[in-house]
Design a protein around this motif. Structure first.
Motif, short mmCIF file in Angstrom:
data_model
loop_
_atom_site.label_atom_id
_atom_site.label_comp_id
_atom_site.label_asym_id
_atom_site.label_seq_id
_atom_site.Cartn_x
_atom_site.Cartn_y
_atom_site.Cartn_z
N HIS A 114 0.24 6.12 1.43
CA HIS A 114 1.21 5.24 0.92
C HIS A 114 2.18 5.79 -0.26
O HIS A 114 3.31 5.32 -0.29
N PHE A 120 4.75 -1.00 4.05
CA PHE A 120 4.68 -2.02 3.08
C PHE A 120 3.37 -2.55 2.77
O PHE A 120 3.22 -3.67 2.30
N ASP A 123 1.55 -0.47 -2.50
CA ASP A 123 2.75 -0.45 -3.22
C ASP A 123 2.88 0.78 -4.18
O ASP A 123 1.92 1.61 -4.73
N LEU A 126 9.27 3.93 -3.64
CA LEU A 126 10.07 3.77 -2.45
C LEU A 126 10.73 5.06 -1.95
O LEU A 126 12.03 5.03 -2.28
N THR A 181 9.90 0.20 -5.33
CA THR A 181 8.44 0.42 -4.99
C THR A 181 8.45 -0.24 -3.69
O THR A 181 9.27 -1.21 -3.26
N THR A 182 7.59 0.08 -2.78
CA THR A 182 7.49 -0.47 -1.48
C THR A 182 7.05 -2.13 -1.72
O THR A 182 7.35 -3.03 -0.94
N GLY A 183 6.26 -2.18 -2.55
CA GLY A 183 5.81 -3.71 -2.76
C GLY A 183 6.68 -4.60 -3.18
O GLY A 183 6.79 -5.65 -2.80
N GLU A 184 7.77 -4.20 -4.16
CA GLU A 184 8.78 -4.92 -4.44
C GLU A 184 9.70 -5.28 -3.57
O GLU A 184 10.23 -6.32 -3.50
N ALA A 187 8.06 -7.70 -0.86
CA ALA A 187 7.95 -9.19 -1.45
C ALA A 187 9.30 -9.78 -1.29
O ALA A 187 9.32 -11.03 -1.10
#
Length: 316
Positions: A114, A120, A123, A126, A181-184, A187
């Motif tokens: 990650h 994705f 988190d 990025l 970030t990947t999580g942001e 989402a």
């Protein structure tokens, strides 16, 4: 902590068979990855054979440090720099290479770790760079690119029909905070894309598009194919494994054009026998992973392998 899982090399035996390896030949693995294809090639090479393997990912090159084989040389290089990379590795390019293998795409460790920022499903920063020693991260590019630029990248490389809406959402979010970030990012995309094919995450196409753009994957592929033609000797094999339609389209068109006779002006007074022969001969039909391989490794489902052989051309 790394979430890395064992890498399963796609179309392993098929690709090595397609190279038609000569025991004393010289071969190139343009995408070392975790060494699956390289180890299988070495098993078929004799003591006089040689394998030059490249990878732009420094972690992949570091993995190769444990490969103790005098016939193998692994270098931190982009395959788009193939000809120069061979020269830097001490290879006499003019003598020709017996085979070039290109396994295009992202390896399982890159996706599963990650911290690399490709996935994705977690988190993390990025990043998305295959070569973490240089270039912009995906977060940096998203922080400065215009709405139109983001739209074009997501539409063209992700084939995403909601590209404009996603780009607009990203630019709007930048007004409050960076998309770091990947999580942001995932989402934001999921809030925008409400419909998607069953079983596919809404963020899949956007992440693919950004990865391709950040690493210039299609540009690198377009650069390496004509260089492979230059470095291959007559009878040498070119084997390319792709994982999505944009890559395969580039390879298919290149091989088709090189396997066709030269186009000459109409009504030129030449017999068919006098026409310059094509530069390549296509070998077999495109190869896909078997049902058994796909069941063991779902990432193999989109793989397509194309093979061609360089033809000898008479001197003018």
């Amino acid at each position: 902590m790394s979430q890395e899982s064992p890498h399963q090399t796609v179309l392993l035996q098929e690709a090595v068979e397609a190279l038609a390896i000569k025991p004393a030949g010289t071969y190139v693995d343009g995408t070392f990855g975790r060494g699956g294809h390289s180890r299988a090639i070495l098993q078929r090479l004799g003591t006089g054979g040689r394998l030059l393997a490249f990878d732009r990912d420094p972690q992949a090159v570091a993995t190769a440090s444990g490969e103790m084989d005098a016939r193998l040389l692994v270098r931190h290089e982009r395959f788009g720099d193939l000809a120069d990379a061979l020269r830097r590795a001490g290879c006499e390019v003019e003598q020709g290479i017996d085979g070039v293998l290109l396994d295009i795409g992202v390896s399982s460790p890159q996706l599963d770790e990650h911290a690399r920022g490709f996935s994705f499903r977690g988190d993390a920063p990025l990043d998305m760079r295959m070569d973490t020693t240089q270039g912009e991260t995906a977060a940096q590019w998203l922080g400065r690119a215009s709405e139109q630029e983001i739209t074009e990248v997501i539409r063209n490389y992700g084939e995403e029909r909601f590209a404009f809406q996603i780009a607009k959402k990203i630019v709007a979010a930048r007004g409050e905070r960076s998309v770091a970030t990947t999580g942001e990012l995932a989402a934001l995309v999921r809030q925008t894309v409400r419909t998607r094919e069953p079983g596919q995450d809404a963020a899949t196409r956007t992440f693919q598009a950004l990865r391709i753009h950040i690493n210039q994957e299609l540009e690198q592929l377009a650069l390496v194919l004509p260089q492979a033609m230059t470095v291959l000797k007559a009878g040498g094999r070119l084997v390319v494994i792709t994982f999505h339609s944009l890559e395969d389209r580039i390879v298919k068109r290149f091989l088709r054009d090189e396997a066709a006779p030269d186009r000459l002006p109409r009504k030129l007074p030449l017999r068919a026998a006098d026409l310059p022969p094509p530069r390549l001969r296509l070998i077999g039909k495109p190869v896909r992973a078997s049902a058994a391989e796909i069941a063991a490794n779902p990432r193999a489902r989109s793989a397509i392998m194309r093979v061609a052989e360089k033809l000898a051309r008479k001197a003018a």
